[in-house]
Structure formats: structure tokens, C-alpha cells
Design a protein around this motif. Structure first.
Motif, PDB file in Angstrom:
ATOM      1  N   PHE A 155       7.106  -3.163   2.510  1.00  0.00           N
ATOM      2  CA  PHE A 155       6.423  -4.264   1.832  1.00  0.00           C
ATOM      3  C   PHE A 155       5.922  -5.297   2.835  1.00  0.00           C
ATOM      4  O   PHE A 155       4.825  -5.834   2.691  1.00  0.00           O
ATOM      5  N   GLY A 156       6.719  -5.585   3.871  1.00  0.00           N
ATOM      6  CA  GLY A 156       6.338  -6.590   4.855  1.00  0.00           C
ATOM      7  C   GLY A 156       5.142  -6.206   5.700  1.00  0.00           C
ATOM      8  O   GLY A 156       4.555  -7.065   6.366  1.00  0.00           O
ATOM      9  N   GLN A 157       4.741  -4.933   5.692  1.00  0.00           N
ATOM     10  CA  GLN A 157       3.609  -4.483   6.476  1.00  0.00           C
ATOM     11  C   GLN A 157       2.296  -4.520   5.694  1.00  0.00           C
ATOM     12  O   GLN A 157       1.239  -4.224   6.252  1.00  0.00           O
ATOM     13  N   LEU A 158       2.373  -4.891   4.441  1.00  0.00           N
ATOM     14  CA  LEU A 158       1.188  -4.862   3.592  1.00  0.00           C
ATOM     15  C   LEU A 158       0.357  -6.124   3.747  1.00  0.00           C
ATOM     16  O   LEU A 158       0.865  -7.187   4.128  1.00  0.00           O
ATOM     17  N   SER A 159      -0.923  -6.012   3.413  1.00  0.00           N
ATOM     18  CA  SER A 159      -1.790  -7.192   3.370  1.00  0.00           C
ATOM     19  C   SER A 159      -1.448  -8.023   2.139  1.00  0.00           C
ATOM     20  O   SER A 159      -0.715  -7.577   1.239  1.00  0.00           O
ATOM     21  N   GLY A 160      -1.994  -9.223   2.081  1.00  0.00           N
ATOM     22  CA  GLY A 160      -1.722 -10.096   0.935  1.00  0.00           C
ATOM     23  C   GLY A 160      -2.155  -9.470  -0.376  1.00  0.00           C
ATOM     24  O   GLY A 160      -1.432  -9.525  -1.378  1.00  0.00           O
ATOM     25  N   GLY A 161      -3.347  -8.856  -0.392  1.00  0.00           N
ATOM     26  CA  GLY A 161      -3.827  -8.222  -1.611  1.00  0.00           C
ATOM     27  C   GLY A 161      -2.977  -7.033  -2.019  1.00  0.00           C
ATOM     28  O   GLY A 161      -2.721  -6.807  -3.217  1.00  0.00           O
ATOM     29  N   GLN A 162      -2.520  -6.245  -1.035  1.00  0.00           N
ATOM     30  CA  GLN A 162      -1.653  -5.105  -1.339  1.00  0.00           C
ATOM     31  C   GLN A 162      -0.314  -5.561  -1.909  1.00  0.00           C
ATOM     32  O   GLN A 162       0.228  -4.947  -2.828  1.00  0.00           O
TER      33      GLN A 162
END
Length: 322
Positions: A155-162
Motif C-alpha cells: 500500500f505504501g508504494q502506491l500513488s495517491g490515486g491508487q
């Protein structure tokens, strides 16, 4: 454009408006799934909600709008059973929102708090699915939230939109009948935002009830069957997006016409008339009726444009006056 074609366009617009009003009227006759009745919530010397009445019905997308501090978050927290009212009653599916059986039918996408960033997207979904007796399948959740290809990412590797799409997915894990979406498209690009809008519409079409809070007024205009504007803990206006926007001075009609300004000002429903180079701008509450009258008096009328008032204009006007 010939007068006959313009008349057809006006009739088509009126038909669409009437059909939307009929759908909203049908929803209003349904038994509410959530109700706040004369609810007041006080935090010591601060009154967050002041005798608020709110009803949410099946298959309805309701946008709850208001400036910061208006009481939106307090209303949502009350319906989620996270806090209790100082006065008044809150009922979800006819029961106390803190009832475990009631909570099984509710999903929420909130901006409060954080979820562990080291877990994989798949792990988050599996954990949330385990809370419910009859959850959606993992594959269905991934499809609805458009998470294909990122299920094994942390989860911490995702972009804001993701991340927003993952939070949306978690709200849907239990296949809830009532869904709270708090600023659901923050950080999303245009394509992702429109895709989420389509999924919200599909939820409503399946009879789900959605309460949306957003600062994107375009989003509220596009999605909501009904808009509730609150300020200082009270409802200041309620209605369809068209009804809310209609509470401003009216819609603007721009055209070229032989009619003089005094004649235009005398037409029923006209609130103002101004000149803009070789065109006139007529502001009217019922624009279609005014245009029809103008066409009857001037068959040479041309360069016709009708612009609806922006929801932002109505929102600012409503909240400034209360």
C-alpha cells in the motif's frame, strides 16, 4: 439554427428535466434507509449540528455539501455509530447504528486515520473481506475498484490515486447497502475519477444508497440525485442539482435578437438583461419559457446559447446567506 430545431432542443431539455424530477420523486416516496431526526451534537461549548434532519433512501446518491466546519463529518460519524447525538435520534435500517447487524450492511471510505502501508493490496482486501459473513469475491472487488495489476504491491508504494481506489475497494468488501464516500477522488487523475463515478452510478442502479461528501462540486453535480447543503449545523437547502442551481438568479441566455432591452426585461421570469457587443445576455429563472417567448416575437433570433448556473455559484450564494 432554424426556429423549429431550436424548439425541438428546448422540448428535449424539458423532457430530460421532467424525467429526472420523476425519478427523484419516486425515490422520495421510498422508506429511508438512514434517518437523522432533529439531531443536535455539542462538543462542550461548540454546537456542530443544530436540529438536523436528513433522510437517505434506497438507490439514491446524496451529496452532503458545506463549508469546512459545517457539520458534515459529524453527521457521517453519527450515522456510522462512532459518536452519539446530544439530542435527537439516528436510525440506520430502522435500528441503532451501533448495532452489529446494522454495521454489517454499511461501508465507509473515510479520510480519517491510516491503514498499514507495509501490507499488500491483496492482504488489505482479504482482511476486510474476513469481517463480513457474505463479502464480495476478491475478483469482483478488484474489478469494481480498478485494481488489476497492483494486487501484489504494498500500500505504501502506491500513488495517491491508487491508494484512493484501494480505500474505495475496502468500503465495498461487505457488499454494503449504505456506503459513505468521503472525498473519494482526491489525488485521482481525470480518467480514474470518471471510472469511479461510473461505479458509483452502478451501485445506485443496484439499489445501494451512497452518501457523498466532496469539495469537487463538479463531482456532486455529476453524481448526486439529491444535494443537501448544510452550514453551521443546519440544512440551508436541499434538492436536485438543477433545483439547487435554480436558486441562483437563473440561467443565462445569450443570443442576437431584434427585440429591444425593455421588451426583454418585461418578459415573465427575466431577472436581468445586458448587452455584450452584438449579443444580449438575458438571465431568467425558467430559461426555456423565456426562449420560447422570444422565438414567438422574433423568428430571426440567432446565435442562441443557454448556460446553466454553476453549482459553485449556488453553493457560495447559499452558504454566504446563512
Amino acid at each position: 439554427m432554424p426556429a423549429i430545431a431550436r424548439e425541438r432542443e428546448i422540448r428535449a431539455a424539458e423532457q430530460r428535466r421532467d424525467e429526472e424530477l420523476e425519478r427523484v420523486d419516486a425515490m422520495r416516496r421510498l422508506q429511508p434507509v438512514a434517518m437523522l431526526t432533529q439531531v443536535t451534537k455539542r462538543y462542550k461549548a461548540t454546537t456542530a449540528l443544530d436540529g438536523l434532519d436528513l433522510a437517505l433512501r434506497p438507490g439514491e446518491v446524496v451529496a452532503l455539501l458545506g463549508p469546512n466546519g459545517a457539520g458534515k463529518s459529524t453527521a457521517v460519524r453519527l450515522m456510522l455509530g462512532l459518536i452519539a447525538p446530544s439530542d435527537g435520534t439516528v436510525r440506520i435500517f430502522g435500528s441503532d447504528p451501533r448495532n452489529p447487524a446494522t454495521r454489517m450492511r454499511v461501508g465507509a471510505m473515510l479520510q480519517l486515520g491510516r491503514i498499514p502501508e507495509t501490507l499488500l493490496v491483496r492482504e488489505h482486501i482479504d482482511i476486510f473481506r474476513s469481517y463480513y459473513p457474505r463479502p464480495l469475491t476478491f475478483e469482483e472487488i478488484v474489478r469494481i475498484a480498478k485494481l488489476e495489476g497492483i494486487e501484489k504491491r504494498r500500500f505504501g508504494q502506491l500513488s495517491g490515486g491508487q491508494k484512493q481506489r484501494v480505500l474505495f475497494a475496502l468500503a465495498l468488501c461487505g457488499d454494503p447497502d449504505l456506503i459513505f464516500l468521503d472525498e473519494p477522488t482526491v489525488g485521482m487523475d481525470i480518467e480514474s475519477r470518471r471510472a469511479l463515478w461510473d461505479e458509483v452510478r452502478m451501485l445506485a442502479a443496484r439499489g445501494k444508497t451512497v452518501l457523498l461528501t466532496t469539495h469537487y462540486l463538479e463531482e456532486a453535480d455529476a453524481l448526486a440525485h439529491r444535494i443537501v447543503v448544510i452550514n453551521k449545523g443546519r440544512v440551508v437547502s436541499e434538492g436536485t442539482p438543477a433545483e439547487i442551481k435554480g436558486q441562483t438568479a437563473g440561467r443565462k441566455i445569450r443570443c442576437r435578437t431584434k427585440l429591444d432591452l425593455d421588451t426583454l426585461r418585461a418578459l415573465p421570469g427575466v431577472t436581468s438583461v445586458t448587452e455584450d457587443r452584438d449579443t444580449v445576455v438575458v438571465t431568467a429563472v425558467l430559461a426555456e419559457d423565456v426562449v420560447r417567448e422570444m422565438l414567438l416575437r422574433d423568428e430571426t433570433l440567432s446565435h442562441l446559447e443557454i448556460a446553466s448556473p454553476a453549482l459553485e455559484d449556488a453553493f457560495l450564494e447559499l452558504t454566504a446567506s446563512h
